[in-house]
Scaffold this motif. Structure first.
Motif, PDB file in Angstrom:
ATOM      1  N   LEU A  56      26.365  25.179  45.377  1.00 19.24           N
ATOM      2  CA  LEU A  56      27.675  25.312  46.015  1.00 19.24           C
ATOM      3  C   LEU A  56      27.628  26.349  47.130  1.00 19.24           C
ATOM      4  O   LEU A  56      28.199  26.147  48.210  1.00 19.24           O
ATOM      5  N   LYS A  57      26.935  27.457  46.897  1.00 14.67           N
ATOM      6  CA  LYS A  57      26.813  28.501  47.913  1.00 14.67           C
ATOM      7  C   LYS A  57      26.109  27.973  49.163  1.00 14.67           C
ATOM      8  O   LYS A  57      26.502  28.277  50.301  1.00 14.67           O
ATOM      9  N   ALA A  58      25.074  27.150  48.940  1.00 17.29           N
ATOM     10  CA  ALA A  58      24.291  26.639  50.067  1.00 17.29           C
ATOM     11  C   ALA A  58      25.014  25.553  50.842  1.00 17.29           C
ATOM     12  O   ALA A  58      24.868  25.442  52.064  1.00 17.29           O
ATOM     13  N   GLN A  59      25.822  24.733  50.146  1.00 14.23           N
ATOM     14  CA  GLN A  59      26.420  23.565  50.769  1.00 14.23           C
ATOM     15  C   GLN A  59      27.839  23.790  51.286  1.00 14.23           C
ATOM     16  O   GLN A  59      28.372  22.948  52.007  1.00 14.23           O
ATOM     17  N   SER A  60      28.449  24.903  50.947  1.00 15.49           N
ATOM     18  CA  SER A  60      29.846  25.135  51.323  1.00 15.49           C
ATOM     19  C   SER A  60      29.954  26.221  52.378  1.00 15.49           C
ATOM     20  O   SER A  60      29.018  26.997  52.600  1.00 15.49           O
ATOM     21  N   GLY A  61      31.106  26.279  53.015  1.00 20.05           N
ATOM     22  CA  GLY A  61      31.383  27.347  53.964  1.00 20.05           C
ATOM     23  C   GLY A  61      31.945  28.559  53.262  1.00 20.05           C
ATOM     24  O   GLY A  61      32.488  28.464  52.153  1.00 20.05           O
ATOM     25  N   GLN A  62      31.857  29.720  53.900  1.00 18.00           N
ATOM     26  CA  GLN A  62      32.300  30.958  53.263  1.00 18.00           C
ATOM     27  C   GLN A  62      33.776  30.922  52.894  1.00 18.00           C
ATOM     28  O   GLN A  62      34.190  31.538  51.906  1.00 18.00           O
ATOM     29  N   ASP A  63      34.579  30.195  53.648  1.00 18.28           N
ATOM     30  CA  ASP A  63      36.011  30.156  53.382  1.00 18.28           C
ATOM     31  C   ASP A  63      36.427  28.986  52.488  1.00 18.28           C
ATOM     32  O   ASP A  63      37.620  28.793  52.243  1.00 18.28           O
ATOM     33  N   ASP A  64      35.468  28.209  52.003  1.00 22.43           N
ATOM     34  CA  ASP A  64      35.796  27.112  51.090  1.00 22.43           C
ATOM     35  C   ASP A  64      36.288  27.661  49.760  1.00 22.43           C
ATOM     36  O   ASP A  64      35.899  28.751  49.328  1.00 22.43           O
ATOM     37  N   VAL A  65      37.136  26.876  49.097  1.00 22.04           N
ATOM     38  CA  VAL A  65      37.730  27.266  47.820  1.00 22.04           C
ATOM     39  C   VAL A  65      37.353  26.230  46.771  1.00 22.04           C
ATOM     40  O   VAL A  65      37.317  25.032  47.053  1.00 22.04           O
ATOM     41  N   PHE A  66      37.074  26.714  45.546  1.00 17.71           N
ATOM     42  CA  PHE A  66      36.759  25.799  44.453  1.00 17.71           C
ATOM     43  C   PHE A  66      37.767  25.982  43.323  1.00 17.71           C
ATOM     44  O   PHE A  66      38.445  27.007  43.213  1.00 17.71           O
ATOM     45  N   ALA A  67      37.858  24.966  42.470  1.00 15.29           N
ATOM     46  CA  ALA A  67      38.640  25.045  41.244  1.00 15.29           C
ATOM     47  C   ALA A  67      37.760  24.549  40.111  1.00 15.29           C
ATOM     48  O   ALA A  67      36.857  23.732  40.319  1.00 15.29           O
ATOM     49  N   SER A  68      38.001  25.053  38.890  1.00  9.23           N
ATOM     50  CA  SER A  68      37.120  24.699  37.786  1.00  9.23           C
ATOM     51  C   SER A  68      37.855  24.766  36.453  1.00  9.23           C
ATOM     52  O   SER A  68      38.875  25.462  36.320  1.00  9.23           O
ATOM     53  N   ASN A  69      37.321  24.039  35.472  1.00 10.78           N
ATOM     54  CA  ASN A  69      37.821  24.163  34.099  1.00 10.78           C
ATOM     55  C   ASN A  69      37.073  25.250  33.342  1.00 10.78           C
ATOM     56  O   ASN A  69      37.317  25.464  32.155  1.00 10.78           O
ATOM     57  N   ASN A  70      36.152  25.920  33.993  1.00  8.25           N
ATOM     58  CA  ASN A  70      35.507  27.125  33.471  1.00  8.25           C
ATOM     59  C   ASN A  70      36.089  28.304  34.238  1.00  8.25           C
ATOM     60  O   ASN A  70      35.863  28.441  35.438  1.00  8.25           O
ATOM     61  N   ASP A  71      36.865  29.150  33.545  1.00  9.36           N
ATOM     62  CA  ASP A  71      37.591  30.196  34.273  1.00  9.36           C
ATOM     63  C   ASP A  71      36.839  31.520  34.320  1.00  9.36           C
ATOM     64  O   ASP A  71      37.408  32.557  34.641  1.00  9.36           O
ATOM     65  N   SER A  72      35.532  31.514  34.035  1.00  9.34           N
ATOM     66  CA  SER A  72      34.752  32.743  34.070  1.00  9.34           C
ATOM     67  C   SER A  72      34.635  33.271  35.495  1.00  9.34           C
ATOM     68  O   SER A  72      34.503  32.515  36.457  1.00  9.34           O
ATOM     69  N   PHE A  73      34.644  34.624  35.604  1.00  3.47           N
ATOM     70  CA  PHE A  73      34.436  35.238  36.914  1.00  3.47           C
ATOM     71  C   PHE A  73      33.005  35.047  37.415  1.00  3.47           C
ATOM     72  O   PHE A  73      32.712  35.307  38.576  1.00  3.47           O
TER      73      PHE A  73
END
Length: 748
Positions: A635-652
């Motif tokens: 995800l870090k490699a394929q996304s832009g710095q300002d991209d936002v993600f959502a997940s069902n894993n709420d770990s920091f």
């Protein structure tokens, strides 16, 4: 090569070796050292050229250079974060210092910087101090620190009756060789994840990402929100991580800790040099300071090396720098001192609120005492206080006020750290609080009492400042209600400041007693009693009951200091020649100091046996599974710095590893470290409901809804799904055994 250049080279090589021993690769260590050296050099240049107007010793160069250089660097990065030079914004103060040096004609380098050490041995003592501070939680440096300290003490011994020269050299060599062997063995047998015992490090890593990428108004756990937290140390770590191109965890958990501790012990040596007249007293006091601990009644002891809280540990550099600046003002007038106080209090306050508050309390207490005793207050002191107070109050309202993490409520810390006390109130809770407080600060209390008996000490402005910090630390810990007993950080900040004086007072008093009464045998016996008494606290049985008797028995461990105190009183009172209060205070102070050193050893041993073998078992919980790491790296490699993600894993951990902002991660942390208004609570509930719908009953409409709210990537932990229906809404951009990542921009 000049002695100055040689000593500087030795210091840099020593830090480089320590970084590599701390599991930082050679290339990463070089890059970290390059960035941090620039920051320290620029800070030291500003201190020497603008404020001190004199030559700097190496401990001042490292310590003051670190706090001033890092403060300027972090502020500069935040200022230029959204500009075209954001990648090098941290270096702007270094450029200014370099240009200033090149165009300046008043002084040459030799006039700005003094001999870096009065004696080359000082570098060895600073190294021992770093290993000692790191020892209790990193485990492997503790024994080598002791062995090297013994070797160094033997080396500087001047008593020819005890050591023939040749035997002395052989003995020193044997201890050093043993230290190297033990150090190598410790490094060899330590678990893979030895450096991340505390699971909160994932949250701290997320903070380093937030502040280096999106600044003080960004929050990697919940896009669109700011965070109310002590962020300065983590912003510095994120800045160096970005500038030196480091992988995750390196700066936070190892490199930053090493650099910060070097600065802390350097400033501690500077402050100790003020209180101690003789070189031997300075060494004894320094060792006491670095090897001191208490019974861990609040989860850990009151040592300075609290590595589990990097902000507390490294933040001590700014608090100790305030003490050092006050010491400098006792020697000479510091030009533009209100500006330097502003810089130091800004770093202290933003590193940990407890550091800023107790530092300001100490200054205010000093002004009150001086106004009463001298009937006047100097203009310089008033300006210093005004600048410091404005900085602390302004930063409190800007970066802390409004967070749902503290409230005024007396005597809450006993129940917060020992849950069985939650059902009690009144006299019993007062007794419990007294037991716990005395167990944490008994050594400092007796030393302060001894200082008050000496007229030359009690009139000293630095000593008065130390008392003021102590008073505020006790009162704030008693009056504030904070999650999990965190109000004790105020007491911890204050007692470390007083520990500087206490260690010096003990060293000077013991040396004086030895010279006057020649009772070395009695003192050695007292030291042995203090060391053994620390084991008594661990041997005290623990009744598995919530009764008052059982609770008092457990609390009695904090009162084990009564054992060495009783013996020291007997030693002082029984012989006629010791019937003097200063001698009695000296005996008590020595016995309690040895108790603290004993707790350093016993706590290290207990924690080593309890936790050392659990590191590998906890590795996945603290660092994330390999599948999670692979998914977040993708995800870090394929996304832009300002991209936002959502997940069902709420770990920091997702935010920390991907270095991207989440839609809603770790809601329990957000509740404590953001301004939790009704509107914000409603926003978080809305986000939570939307995520629940997506992962329980996914549909194209709610996927479009979350995409419309700025979310591009959906990170799915497959083990938490009841079906694979999410795959039907688009082709997976990434998938492994545990995780699926969907690019919502590819929705038809």
């Amino acid at each position: 090569m000049s002695s100055k250049a040689r000593n500087l080279a030795v210091a840099l090589v020593g830090i480089l070796l320590l970084l590599m021993l701390a599991d930082v690769s050679f290339s990463e260590s070089i890059r970290v050292l390059a960035v941090c050296t620039l920051q320290v050099f620029s800070g030291a240049f500003f201190v020497s050229r603008v404020w001190y107007r004199r030559r700097l010793k190496i401990e001042e160069f490292i310590g003051l250079g670190f706090v001033v250089g890092v403060t300027f660097s972090v502020v500069s990065e935040q200022v230029f974060l959204n500009s075209s030079i954001s990648s090098i914004g941290w270096a702007f103060p270094c450029v200014v210092a370099g240009v200033w040096y090149l165009v300046g004609k008043k002084r040459s380098t030799s006039e700005i910087f003094d001999e870096f050490v009065d004696n080359a041995n000082n570098l060895v003592w600073l190294g021992i101090g770093v290993l000692a501070v790191l020892g209790p939680e990193w485990y492997w440096p503790a024994i080598p620190a002791v062995l090297i300290a013994v070797a160094q003490i033997i080396k500087i011994s001047q008593d020819p009756r005890r050591f023939a020269f040749r035997f002395k050299i052989q003995l020193v060599g044997a201890f050093r060789l043993l230290a190297v062997v033990v150090l190598g063995l410790g490094v060899y047998i330590r678990p893979f994840s030895w450096w991340i015992e505390d699971s909160d490090f994932g949250f701290f890593e997320a903070l380093t990402v937030s502040f280096s990428n999106w600044g003080i108004n960004g929050n990697s756990l919940a896009v669109g929100s700011s965070i109310k937290y002590h962020w300065f140390v983590y912003a510095w770590m994120g800045s160096v991580t970005k500038a030196a191109h480091l992988p995750s965890w390196v700066m936070l958990s190892r490199a930053g800790i090493v650099i910060g501790v070097v600065a802390v012990v350097s400033l501690a040596w500077t402050a100790i040099s003020y209180f101690c007249r003789s070189y031997m007293a300075r060494i004894i006091a320094f060792l006491l300071f670095c090897f001191f601990d208490s019974y861990p009644s609040w989860g850990s002891g009151f040592r300075i090396g609290l590595i589990s809280s990097p902000s507390q540990l490294i933040g001590f550099a700014w608090l100790l720098a305030i003490l050092v600046l006050l010491i400098e003002q006792q020697k000479q007038r510091v030009k533009y001192s209100p500006i330097l106080f502003t810089v130091l209090f800004a770093g202290a306050m933003l590193s940990k609120i407890s550091h800023g508050v107790v530092g300001l309390s100490g200054l205010l207490f000093l002004v009150v005492v001086e106004s009463i005793s001298k009937k006047k207050i100097t203009t310089h002191r008033l300006l210093d206080i005004a600048a410091s107070a404005a900085t602390v109050v302004g930063l409190f309202f800007a970066f802390y006020y409004g967070a749902n993490n503290a409230a005024l409520s007396p005597l809450k810390f006993p129940a917060a750290i020992q849950g069985e006390l939650s059902i009690y109130s009144g006299a019993f809770i007062f007794v419990a609080a007294g037991f716990l407080i005395l167990g944490l600060i008994n050594f400092q209390l007796i030393s302060v009492a001894g200082g008050l008996l000496d007229k030359s000490i009690r009139n000293d402005a630095v000593f008065i400042f130390c008392i003021g910090t102590g008073v505020s630390g006790v009162l704030l810990s008693l009056m504030i209600d904070v999650y999990m007993g965190a109000q004790l950080y105020f007491l911890h900040s204050a007692t470390i400041i007083i520990l500087i004086f206490s260690a010096c007072f003990t060293a000077e008093t013991v040396i004086s007693i030895c010279q006057k009464y020649r009772v070395t045998r009695n003192l050695v016996l007292l030291i042995a009693i203090g060391l053994l008494s620390s084991a008594l606290a661990w041997l005290t049985p623990s009744l598995n009951s919530g009764s008052k008797i059982a609770i008092l028995l457990r609390l009695s461990r904090s009162m084990v200091f009564l054992v060495p105190l009783t013996f020291s009183l007997l030693f002082a009172v029984l012989p006629t020649k010791f019937k003097k209060l200063p001698a009695a205070i000296g005996f008590i102070s020595l016995s309690l100091a040895s108790l603290g050193v004993g707790f350093y050893g016993s706590n290290w041993w207990v924690v080593l046996n309890r936790e050392f073998s659990s590191f590998d078992r906890n590795q996945q919980a603290n660092l994330g599974s390999q599948e999670l790491n692979n998914a977040m790296q993708w995800l870090k490699a394929q996304s832009g710095q300002d991209d936002v993600f959502a997940s069902n894993n709420d770990s920091f951990l997702l935010s920390a590893l991907s270095q991207r902002r989440g839609f809603l991660q770790s809601k329990y942390i957000l509740r404590r470290h953001t301004v939790f208004t009704a509107d914000w609570e409603g926003e978080l509930d809305s986000r939570g409901d939307l995520l629940t719908q997506i992962f329980s009953e996914p549909s194209e409409s709610n996927l479009r809804q979350i995409a419309d709210r700025g979310v591009r990537w959906l990170v799915v932990e497959k083990t938490k799904l009841t079906s694979n229906v999410l795959k039907s809404f688009g082709t997976a951009s990434f998938e492994n055994d545990e995780y699926l990542i969907l690019d919502l921009s590819l929705l038809a």
